[in-house]
Design an enzyme around this catalytic site. Structure first.
Site, PDB file in Angstrom:
ATOM      1  N   ASN A 116       0.836  -1.199   0.000  1.00 20.55           N
ATOM      2  CA  ASN A 116       0.000   0.000   0.000  1.00 20.55           C
ATOM      3  C   ASN A 116       0.872   1.250   0.000  1.00 20.55           C
ATOM      4  OD1 ASN A 116      -0.447   1.940   2.527  1.00 20.55           O
ATOM      5  ND2 ASN A 116       0.253  -0.050   3.327  1.00 20.55           N
ATOM      6  N   PHE A 120      -1.833   8.034   4.449  1.00 17.54           N
ATOM      7  CA  PHE A 120      -2.607   8.591   5.552  1.00 17.54           C
ATOM      8  C   PHE A 120      -3.901   9.255   5.077  1.00 17.54           C
ATOM      9  CE2 PHE A 120       1.260   9.403   8.618  1.00 17.54           C
ATOM     10  CZ  PHE A 120       1.429   8.034   8.741  1.00 17.54           C
ATOM     11  N   SER A 181       5.665   4.966   8.692  1.00 17.76           N
ATOM     12  CA  SER A 181       5.040   4.712   7.394  1.00 17.76           C
ATOM     13  C   SER A 181       5.971   5.181   6.287  1.00 17.76           C
ATOM     14  CB  SER A 181       3.706   5.455   7.282  1.00 17.76           C
ATOM     15  OG  SER A 181       3.223   5.388   5.954  1.00 17.76           O
ATOM     16  N   ASN A 183       4.970   5.980   3.346  1.00 18.34           N
ATOM     17  CA  ASN A 183       4.141   6.595   2.312  1.00 18.34           C
ATOM     18  C   ASN A 183       3.880   8.077   2.504  1.00 18.34           C
ATOM     19  OD1 ASN A 183       3.778   4.026   1.048  1.00 18.34           O
ATOM     20  ND2 ASN A 183       2.316   3.510   2.664  1.00 18.34           N
ATOM     21  N   THR A 184       4.443   8.673   3.558  1.00 19.42           N
ATOM     22  CA  THR A 184       4.426  10.119   3.739  1.00 19.42           C
ATOM     23  C   THR A 184       5.858  10.608   3.619  1.00 19.42           C
ATOM     24  OG1 THR A 184       2.476  10.100   5.182  1.00 19.42           O
ATOM     25  CG2 THR A 184       3.950  11.995   5.351  1.00 19.42           C
ATOM     26  N   LYS A 223       5.470   3.100  16.970  1.00 17.52           N
ATOM     27  CA  LYS A 223       5.555   2.072  15.939  1.00 17.52           C
ATOM     28  C   LYS A 223       6.797   2.299  15.089  1.00 17.52           C
ATOM     29  CE  LYS A 223       2.469  -0.338  12.754  1.00 17.52           C
ATOM     30  NZ  LYS A 223       1.073  -0.366  12.235  1.00 17.52           N
ATOM     31  N   ASN A 252       6.138  -1.893  11.445  1.00 15.40           N
ATOM     32  CA  ASN A 252       5.342  -1.351  10.347  1.00 15.40           C
ATOM     33  C   ASN A 252       5.669  -2.124   9.070  1.00 15.40           C
ATOM     34  OD1 ASN A 252       3.672   0.429   8.823  1.00 15.40           O
ATOM     35  ND2 ASN A 252       4.233   2.120  10.169  1.00 15.40           N
TER      36      ASN A 252
END
Length: 361
Positions: A116, A120, A181, A183-184, A223, A252
């Site tokens: 993915n 967010f 994450s 993805n940011t 995390k 994560n």
């Protein structure tokens, strides 16, 4: 029925469309009076061996729902009805944001994995507060995973995390600081020891300051990513513990693509599921040894069977979480994990899951 009928239908849809369809259905189911509580009587573990007390709170099961499935907390009653010991909602940011462009969620069936790059996407802290505040009662603790908005630079990230704490402290049973994450843009840089220590200390202090206003001081967990260099991972764990966090979530999603076979392996984003099973367990063991078992750990990554969960518990995890396996195995997964964990404890002559924590570390 899930494997033979529902899963094939869902897997014919785009992965994100199937996700939204599922969440919408669970949101509707959550509104059916009395159904979630009645269902939980069947799905929740009846074995007292699975019950633990951590941070002064009781967990009926060590199996929880990982963040990412219910980002906006709209289906908490339905997920509770599956028998989870706790639920993690989010990631939530102070302001609503759409996330990254689609497509951004991919299945890798032969690898039992997901990739993915959602970014967010969520309705913001105010919307999550409204959803959680409207719950008539809770049959399982609800944790809130918090992050920064994409447009917020890392220099101002602490303000975003504190805004989430202020907005949600009265409805959160715990906060999870998400700095891992992929993805940011730039977010994982916050895992560097100095930056991480300052951020976690600020969040812990913010929660303590909010105790007067909300009469609630939820524990703060952090995390971490599985891709850190061993020395950096050790430094991050030390930073989290020394800054006063109550626990660690390991781990994560990963950027590693080793061993994958599906063509979607080339997609950018975080990989979750079966490929993470061994790596996350190794990191749990390392963190448990480093902290001498004094900091509770939540193990997540590639849990598909009771043995997977038990391995993480014996490596040092007090609690576990699932996400990808729920997509592949369906809602019956939770009850199967409970049954299997209880059988494994009985096999090893253990009266409580807490006796198994760190047994192999």
């Amino acid at each position: 029925m899930y494997r033979s009928l529902i899963k094939p239908l869902l897997f014919h849809l785009d992965a994100e469309d199937a996700h939204h369809l599922t969440i919408d259905g669970l949101q509707l189911a959550s509104r059916v009076p009395a159904w979630p509580a009645l269902a939980r009587r069947v799905t929740a573990p009846s074995a007292p061996a699975l019950t633990q007390t951590l941070w002064g709170r009781t967990f009926s099961s060590p199996v929880g729902l990982a963040a990412g499935l219910d980002k906006n907390g709209v289906a908490v009653p339905a997920f509770s009805a599956l028998g989870f010991g706790f639920l993690e909602v989010g990631t939530v940011t102070p302001l609503p944001q759409a996330g990254n462009d689609r497509p951004r969620l991919f299945r890798l069936p032969p690898d039992q994995a997901l990739i993915n790059r959602m970014g967010f996407n969520n309705g913001g802290a105010a919307a999550l507060h409204a959803h959680l505040r409207a719950l008539p009662h809770r049959t399982a603790p609800v944790w809130v995973n918090i992050g920064r908005n994409k447009v917020t630079p890392n220099e101002a990230a602490t303000d975003d995390y504190l805004k989430c704490v202020t907005a949600l402290q009265d409805v959160a049973d715990a906060f999870v600081v998400n700095v891992s994450s992929p993805n940011t843009p730039g977010l994982r840089a916050l895992q560097a020891a100095d930056e991480l220590a300052a951020l976690v200390r600020a969040v812990v202090n913010g929660v303590e300051a909010g105790r007067v206003r909300t009469l609630n001081a939820p524990p703060v967990l952090v995390k971490l990513a599985p891709d850190l260099h061993p020395a950096d991972f050790e430094a991050s764990v030390d930073a989290v513990v020394n800054a006063g966090a109550s626990g660690l979530i390991i781990s994560n999603t990963t950027l590693d693509r080793a061993g994958l076979t599906h063509p979607h392996q080339t997609q950018t984003g975080g990989l979750s599921g079966r490929p993470l099973t061994t790596r996350s367990t190794e990191l749990i063991r390392a963190a448990y040894r480093q902290t001498a078992g004094r900091t509770p750990i939540v193990g997540v990554g590639g849990i598909f069977t009771a043995q997977d969960a038990y391995d993480k518990i014996r490596a040092g995890a007090s609690l576990t979480e699932v996400y990808s396996a729920l997509v592949y195995e369906g809602p019956g997964l939770v009850r199967r994990l409970h049954t299997g964990l209880n059988a494994l404890l009985e096999r090893d002559g253990l009266r409580s899951v807490s006796e198994a924590v760190g047994a192999d570390a």
